[in-house]
Design a protein around this motif. Sequence first.
Motif, PDB file in Angstrom:
ATOM      1  N   LEU A  26       0.830  -1.206   0.000  1.00  0.00           N
ATOM      2  CA  LEU A  26       0.000   0.000   0.000  1.00  0.00           C
ATOM      3  C   LEU A  26       0.867   1.261   0.000  1.00  0.00           C
ATOM      4  O   LEU A  26       0.519   2.257  -0.629  1.00  0.00           O
ATOM      5  CB  LEU A  26      -0.956   0.002   1.188  1.00  0.00           C
ATOM      6  CG  LEU A  26      -2.018  -1.102   1.177  1.00  0.00           C
ATOM      7  CD1 LEU A  26      -2.846  -1.049   2.450  1.00  0.00           C
ATOM      8  CD2 LEU A  26      -2.894  -1.019  -0.061  1.00  0.00           C
ATOM      9  N   GLU A  27       2.006   1.209   0.687  1.00  0.00           N
ATOM     10  CA  GLU A  27       2.947   2.328   0.636  1.00  0.00           C
ATOM     11  C   GLU A  27       3.444   2.527  -0.786  1.00  0.00           C
ATOM     12  O   GLU A  27       3.526   3.659  -1.277  1.00  0.00           O
ATOM     13  CB  GLU A  27       4.123   2.073   1.575  1.00  0.00           C
ATOM     14  CG  GLU A  27       3.767   2.112   3.043  1.00  0.00           C
ATOM     15  CD  GLU A  27       4.900   1.660   3.942  1.00  0.00           C
ATOM     16  OE1 GLU A  27       5.972   1.244   3.434  1.00  0.00           O
ATOM     17  OE2 GLU A  27       4.713   1.696   5.174  1.00  0.00           O
ATOM     18  N   LEU A  29       1.928   1.570  -3.552  1.00  0.00           N
ATOM     19  CA  LEU A  29       0.814   2.023  -4.382  1.00  0.00           C
ATOM     20  C   LEU A  29       0.576   3.521  -4.196  1.00  0.00           C
ATOM     21  O   LEU A  29       0.339   4.240  -5.170  1.00  0.00           O
ATOM     22  CB  LEU A  29      -0.463   1.237  -4.060  1.00  0.00           C
ATOM     23  CG  LEU A  29      -1.711   1.648  -4.845  1.00  0.00           C
ATOM     24  CD1 LEU A  29      -1.491   1.528  -6.347  1.00  0.00           C
ATOM     25  CD2 LEU A  29      -2.906   0.813  -4.396  1.00  0.00           C
ATOM     26  N   GLU A  30       0.667   3.998  -2.973  1.00  0.00           N
ATOM     27  CA  GLU A  30       0.451   5.429  -2.750  1.00  0.00           C
ATOM     28  C   GLU A  30       1.500   6.255  -3.487  1.00  0.00           C
ATOM     29  O   GLU A  30       1.183   7.303  -4.065  1.00  0.00           O
ATOM     30  CB  GLU A  30       0.438   5.765  -1.265  1.00  0.00           C
ATOM     31  CG  GLU A  30       0.036   7.203  -1.015  1.00  0.00           C
ATOM     32  CD  GLU A  30      -0.511   7.454   0.376  1.00  0.00           C
ATOM     33  OE1 GLU A  30      -0.645   8.643   0.724  1.00  0.00           O
ATOM     34  OE2 GLU A  30      -0.837   6.504   1.103  1.00  0.00           O
ATOM     35  N   LYS A  31       2.725   5.798  -3.524  1.00  0.00           N
ATOM     36  CA  LYS A  31       3.768   6.508  -4.276  1.00  0.00           C
ATOM     37  C   LYS A  31       3.409   6.589  -5.747  1.00  0.00           C
ATOM     38  O   LYS A  31       3.591   7.634  -6.393  1.00  0.00           O
ATOM     39  CB  LYS A  31       5.120   5.814  -4.098  1.00  0.00           C
ATOM     40  CG  LYS A  31       5.727   5.988  -2.727  1.00  0.00           C
ATOM     41  CD  LYS A  31       7.018   5.212  -2.600  1.00  0.00           C
ATOM     42  CE  LYS A  31       7.517   5.240  -1.164  1.00  0.00           C
ATOM     43  NZ  LYS A  31       8.696   4.385  -0.968  1.00  0.00           N
ATOM     44  N   ILE A  32       2.899   5.494  -6.295  1.00  0.00           N
ATOM     45  CA  ILE A  32       2.511   5.468  -7.707  1.00  0.00           C
ATOM     46  C   ILE A  32       1.345   6.427  -7.955  1.00  0.00           C
ATOM     47  O   ILE A  32       1.335   7.172  -8.935  1.00  0.00           O
ATOM     48  CB  ILE A  32       2.155   4.028  -8.144  1.00  0.00           C
ATOM     49  CG1 ILE A  32       3.401   3.154  -8.081  1.00  0.00           C
ATOM     50  CG2 ILE A  32       1.537   4.007  -9.540  1.00  0.00           C
ATOM     51  CD1 ILE A  32       3.124   1.659  -8.179  1.00  0.00           C
ATOM     52  N   VAL A  33       0.381   6.424  -7.049  1.00  0.00           N
ATOM     53  CA  VAL A  33      -0.765   7.336  -7.161  1.00  0.00           C
ATOM     54  C   VAL A  33      -0.277   8.784  -7.146  1.00  0.00           C
ATOM     55  O   VAL A  33      -0.711   9.605  -7.959  1.00  0.00           O
ATOM     56  CB  VAL A  33      -1.787   7.075  -6.035  1.00  0.00           C
ATOM     57  CG1 VAL A  33      -2.839   8.173  -5.977  1.00  0.00           C
ATOM     58  CG2 VAL A  33      -2.451   5.715  -6.208  1.00  0.00           C
ATOM     59  N   LEU A  59      -6.806  -1.613  -2.786  1.00  0.00           N
ATOM     60  CA  LEU A  59      -6.885  -1.122  -1.405  1.00  0.00           C
ATOM     61  C   LEU A  59      -7.950  -1.887  -0.631  1.00  0.00           C
ATOM     62  O   LEU A  59      -7.712  -2.347   0.487  1.00  0.00           O
ATOM     63  CB  LEU A  59      -7.171   0.381  -1.392  1.00  0.00           C
ATOM     64  CG  LEU A  59      -7.383   1.042  -0.036  1.00  0.00           C
ATOM     65  CD1 LEU A  59      -6.221   0.783   0.917  1.00  0.00           C
ATOM     66  CD2 LEU A  59      -7.606   2.545  -0.215  1.00  0.00           C
ATOM     67  N   GLY A  60      -9.109  -2.064  -1.212  1.00  0.00           N
ATOM     68  CA  GLY A  60     -10.172  -2.799  -0.537  1.00  0.00           C
ATOM     69  C   GLY A  60      -9.818  -4.247  -0.277  1.00  0.00           C
ATOM     70  O   GLY A  60     -10.031  -4.773   0.821  1.00  0.00           O
ATOM     71  N   GLU A 120       1.022   8.538   3.402  1.00  0.00           N
ATOM     72  CA  GLU A 120       0.667   7.633   4.497  1.00  0.00           C
ATOM     73  C   GLU A 120      -0.819   7.310   4.575  1.00  0.00           C
ATOM     74  O   GLU A 120      -1.241   6.562   5.446  1.00  0.00           O
ATOM     75  CB  GLU A 120       1.115   8.241   5.825  1.00  0.00           C
ATOM     76  CG  GLU A 120       0.483   9.577   6.096  1.00  0.00           C
ATOM     77  CD  GLU A 120       1.059  10.298   7.305  1.00  0.00           C
ATOM     78  OE1 GLU A 120       0.402  11.240   7.766  1.00  0.00           O
ATOM     79  OE2 GLU A 120       2.138   9.930   7.780  1.00  0.00           O
ATOM     80  N   HIS A 121      -1.627   7.838   3.691  1.00  0.00           N
ATOM     81  CA  HIS A 121      -3.074   7.682   3.819  1.00  0.00           C
ATOM     82  C   HIS A 121      -3.564   6.256   3.590  1.00  0.00           C
ATOM     83  O   HIS A 121      -4.465   5.794   4.293  1.00  0.00           O
ATOM     84  CB  HIS A 121      -3.813   8.646   2.890  1.00  0.00           C
ATOM     85  CG  HIS A 121      -3.919  10.019   3.462  1.00  0.00           C
ATOM     86  ND1 HIS A 121      -4.763  10.344   4.490  1.00  0.00           N
ATOM     87  CD2 HIS A 121      -3.254  11.159   3.160  1.00  0.00           C
ATOM     88  CE1 HIS A 121      -4.624  11.614   4.800  1.00  0.00           C
ATOM     89  NE2 HIS A 121      -3.712  12.135   4.007  1.00  0.00           N
ATOM     90  N   LEU A 122      -3.008   5.547   2.639  1.00  0.00           N
ATOM     91  CA  LEU A 122      -3.484   4.190   2.378  1.00  0.00           C
ATOM     92  C   LEU A 122      -3.189   3.284   3.571  1.00  0.00           C
ATOM     93  O   LEU A 122      -4.049   2.514   4.001  1.00  0.00           O
ATOM     94  CB  LEU A 122      -2.870   3.623   1.102  1.00  0.00           C
ATOM     95  CG  LEU A 122      -3.599   3.987  -0.194  1.00  0.00           C
ATOM     96  CD1 LEU A 122      -3.598   5.466  -0.476  1.00  0.00           C
ATOM     97  CD2 LEU A 122      -3.004   3.223  -1.369  1.00  0.00           C
TER      98      LEU A 122
END
Length: 138
Positions: A26-27, A29-33, A59-60, A120-122
């Motif tokens: 998830l960390e 993925l957030e960077k990619i987003v 995420l889900g 850090e949101h995800l």
Amino acid sequence: MDAELSAWRGRHLPGVFRFDFSRGSLEELEKIVLERFQTREEVTEQKESAFIQGAIRYLGESLVRPGYAFWRYQDQEVENAVDNPYHKNPYIKSYAAQGDSVSMVPLSVLRLAVRDRAGEHLVKAYKKVRRNYEQNNH
């Protein structure tokens, strides 16, 4: 769901992406987003795109697969539906045998991640749902 996520992985994620539904992934993925989107409005505008739909699923599923939560969808005629983040957006609800469950709208989490750019949101959303599950099921 597996077929869609597999196709999404092949089209939108780097080959080195840790595709294991872990907090660490998830960390990543957030960077990619954050690389792809500069504003939360861009995320909203592209919410039907293959990338955002895949990110929502991933995420889900990071919470559904270990059994912490389940998918929900609300499509009812309600007042102020435009302002309701749950209306016509898939969301996650934690399992809670006792106490209150918590819900999380992955699209909203992605929008917040892009708005705040804190990286850090995800993981925070993951921890919140997991913590609620652990507190209400033991």
